[in-house]
Design a protein around this motif. Structure first.
Motif, short mmCIF file in Angstrom:
data_model
loop_
_atom_site.label_atom_id
_atom_site.label_comp_id
_atom_site.label_asym_id
_atom_site.label_seq_id
_atom_site.Cartn_x
_atom_site.Cartn_y
_atom_site.Cartn_z
N ARG A 261 -24.13 -28.13 1.71
CA ARG A 261 -23.46 -28.03 0.29
C ARG A 261 -23.94 -26.92 -0.62
NH1 ARG A 261 -23.25 -32.84 -0.31
NH2 ARG A 261 -25.02 -33.37 -1.64
N ARG A 262 -25.04 -26.90 -0.57
CA ARG A 262 -25.69 -25.97 -1.63
C ARG A 262 -25.49 -24.36 -0.96
NH1 ARG A 262 -25.63 -29.42 -4.21
NH2 ARG A 262 -27.38 -30.62 -5.37
N VAL A 263 -25.45 -24.01 0.25
CA VAL A 263 -25.29 -22.82 0.63
C VAL A 263 -23.94 -22.55 0.50
CG1 VAL A 263 -27.48 -22.56 1.76
CG2 VAL A 263 -25.46 -23.37 3.00
N PHE A 264 -23.06 -23.41 0.94
CA PHE A 264 -21.72 -23.32 0.65
C PHE A 264 -21.28 -22.81 -0.78
CE2 PHE A 264 -17.71 -25.59 -0.93
CZ PHE A 264 -16.90 -24.56 -0.34
N GLN A 265 -21.87 -23.51 -1.60
CA GLN A 265 -21.76 -23.33 -3.02
C GLN A 265 -22.31 -21.95 -3.46
OE1 GLN A 265 -23.71 -26.64 -4.83
NE2 GLN A 265 -22.08 -28.08 -4.44
N SER A 266 -23.31 -21.54 -2.88
CA SER A 266 -23.85 -20.10 -3.17
C SER A 266 -23.09 -18.96 -2.74
CB SER A 266 -25.35 -19.99 -2.32
OG SER A 266 -25.25 -19.90 -1.03
N SER A 267 -22.04 -19.45 -1.53
CA SER A 267 -21.36 -18.15 -1.25
C SER A 267 -20.30 -18.01 -2.24
CB SER A 267 -20.58 -18.80 -0.11
OG SER A 267 -19.61 -19.80 -0.17
N PHE A 268 -19.97 -18.74 -3.23
CA PHE A 268 -19.00 -18.65 -4.12
C PHE A 268 -19.47 -17.47 -5.31
CE2 PHE A 268 -16.98 -21.77 -2.23
CZ PHE A 268 -15.66 -21.93 -2.68
N ALA A 269 -20.85 -17.11 -5.17
CA ALA A 269 -21.34 -16.00 -6.06
C ALA A 269 -21.11 -14.70 -5.19
CB ALA A 269 -22.84 -16.29 -6.28
N THR A 270 -20.68 -14.65 -4.18
CA THR A 270 -20.46 -13.11 -3.19
C THR A 270 -19.15 -12.63 -3.51
OG1 THR A 270 -20.00 -14.14 -1.21
CG2 THR A 270 -22.18 -14.19 -1.69
N ASN A 271 -19.05 -11.17 -3.32
CA ASN A 271 -17.86 -10.50 -3.59
C ASN A 271 -17.12 -10.86 -2.01
OD1 ASN A 271 -18.47 -9.31 -6.03
ND2 ASN A 271 -19.71 -7.91 -5.09
N ASP A 272 -17.80 -11.04 -0.99
CA ASP A 272 -17.14 -10.99 0.33
C ASP A 272 -16.38 -12.31 0.17
OD1 ASP A 272 -18.17 -8.80 1.19
OD2 ASP A 272 -19.70 -9.58 2.47
N ARG A 273 -16.89 -13.67 -0.51
CA ARG A 273 -15.94 -14.86 -0.55
C ARG A 273 -14.88 -14.39 -1.39
NH1 ARG A 273 -13.55 -17.63 -4.18
NH2 ARG A 273 -15.14 -17.22 -5.71
N LYS A 274 -14.75 -13.76 -2.42
CA LYS A 274 -13.69 -13.42 -3.30
C LYS A 274 -12.85 -12.49 -2.61
CE LYS A 274 -16.41 -13.85 -7.46
NZ LYS A 274 -17.42 -12.72 -8.54
N GLU A 275 -13.11 -11.67 -1.96
CA GLU A 275 -12.22 -10.73 -1.10
C GLU A 275 -11.64 -11.54 0.03
OE1 GLU A 275 -10.53 -7.55 0.87
OE2 GLU A 275 -10.96 -8.11 -1.30
N GLY A 276 -12.27 -12.38 0.62
CA GLY A 276 -11.76 -12.99 1.75
C GLY A 276 -10.66 -13.90 1.35
N MET A 277 -10.99 -14.83 0.52
CA MET A 277 -9.91 -15.54 -0.08
C MET A 277 -8.76 -15.06 -0.56
SD MET A 277 -11.85 -18.77 -1.41
CE MET A 277 -12.98 -19.95 -0.75
#
Length: 291
Positions: A261-277
């Motif tokens: 859960r913690r590392v999933f949440q941390s992915s929301f701080a990345t540009n790649d998560r924003k770009e992927g979605m």
């Protein structure tokens, strides 16, 4: 088992003599020279690092020099931003038929205890990039343990996996008694370790040790294709996912779920998560920047 293993052992004993003059192969990313391994890049985008163990007359016996070179080569690929995944393979006859018995035969308890042997072997394992084992032929003893250190194992049809250390009056020392149980269960692992019996590629796949089985001449290419596919994705997301999966082998379920859960949440701080979605919503291919 007993008819082949002594032959393998004799090859180990003579392996250093056979490699007095050994070929030199250069690592593309650093210019370093290696004598026991071949190093190259593969894939259309040259985004897969390929490491090939190269002690054919010794069936790729894992000596200290080879493991040191493997550690250095993996470190170079880890530092190469163009590389998204690493493939480790051997020859058609042997991924690695075991540790170098000629070296170990000279050790006593004091030597292995003071050197903490063979803890250094685990240091070749990449910190962030996926490592794929492409196994043909023998993966026995230390060879089986090295394959199990990898994240994914692809095997050729004639591959054989085993922990025959009991036949030498000792036990696995690089994770065989631990990783094998996690991979295939206690009963089957216990049988292999207490008898030296082997698993065929098909049996290893059925047991969960191997992901896929291919014809021998295709296993390296298929492993590279897998590496290309992984390497084209967000390296940050791949590293996070890999860490989370590996933690599942170390933590109780409740703690593992918290970590996930913690590392999933941390992915929301990345540009790649924003770009992927964003790319998904806009129905286009994502352009990951590993940031």
């Amino acid at each position: 088992m007993s008819s082949i293993f002594p032959t393998v052992s004799r090859m180990f004993v003579n392996c250093r003599v056979a490699f007095t003059a050994r070929p030199i192969h250069r690592l593309l990313t650093s210019g370093k020279q290696y004598g026991y391994i071949e190093v190259s890049k593969r894939g259309e985008r040259q985004n897969v690092g390929l490491l090939r163990l190269n002690r054919p007359k010794a069936l790729n016996a894992l000596c200290a020099g080879l493991m040191e070179e493997l550690i250095n080569a993996v470190e170079d690929f880890e530092a190469d931003n163009a590389v998204g995944a690493i493939v480790l393979t051997g020859s058609d006859k042997a991924f690695a038929a075991g540790a170098d018995i000629a070296e170990m035969d000279k050790y006593d308890f004091k030597d292995v205890y003071n050197k903490n042997f063979p803890v250094r072997w685990t240091e070749f394992y990449p910190k962030r990039k996926p490592l794929i084992a492409a196994v043909n032929g023998f993966a026995l003893g230390g060879g089986c343990e090295v394959a199990m250190m990898c994240d994914i194992i692809y095997a050729g049809e004639k591959a054989q996996f085993g922990q025959p250390e009991i036949l030498l009056g000792t036990i696995p020392g690089s994770g065989g008694t631990q990783r094998l149980v996690r991979a295939i269960g206690k009963s089957k692992a216990m049988e292999m370790i207490l008898t030296g019996n082997r698993l065929s590629a098909q049996e290893a796949q059925e047991a969960g040790l191997v992901s896929k089985v291919f014809p021998d001449d295709q296993v390296v290419d298929e492993s590279v294709k897998l590496g290309e596919k992984i390497g084209a994705l967000s390296k940050l997301a791949v590293a996070i996912a890999r860490e989370a999966v590996n933690q599942s082998q170390e933590l109780p379920l409740s703690e593992g779920l918290k970590f996930e859960r913690r590392v999933f949440q941390s992915s929301f701080a990345t540009n790649d998560r924003k770009e992927g979605m964003k790319a998904f919503v806009e129905k286009r291919k994502a352009n990951f920047t590993d940031s």
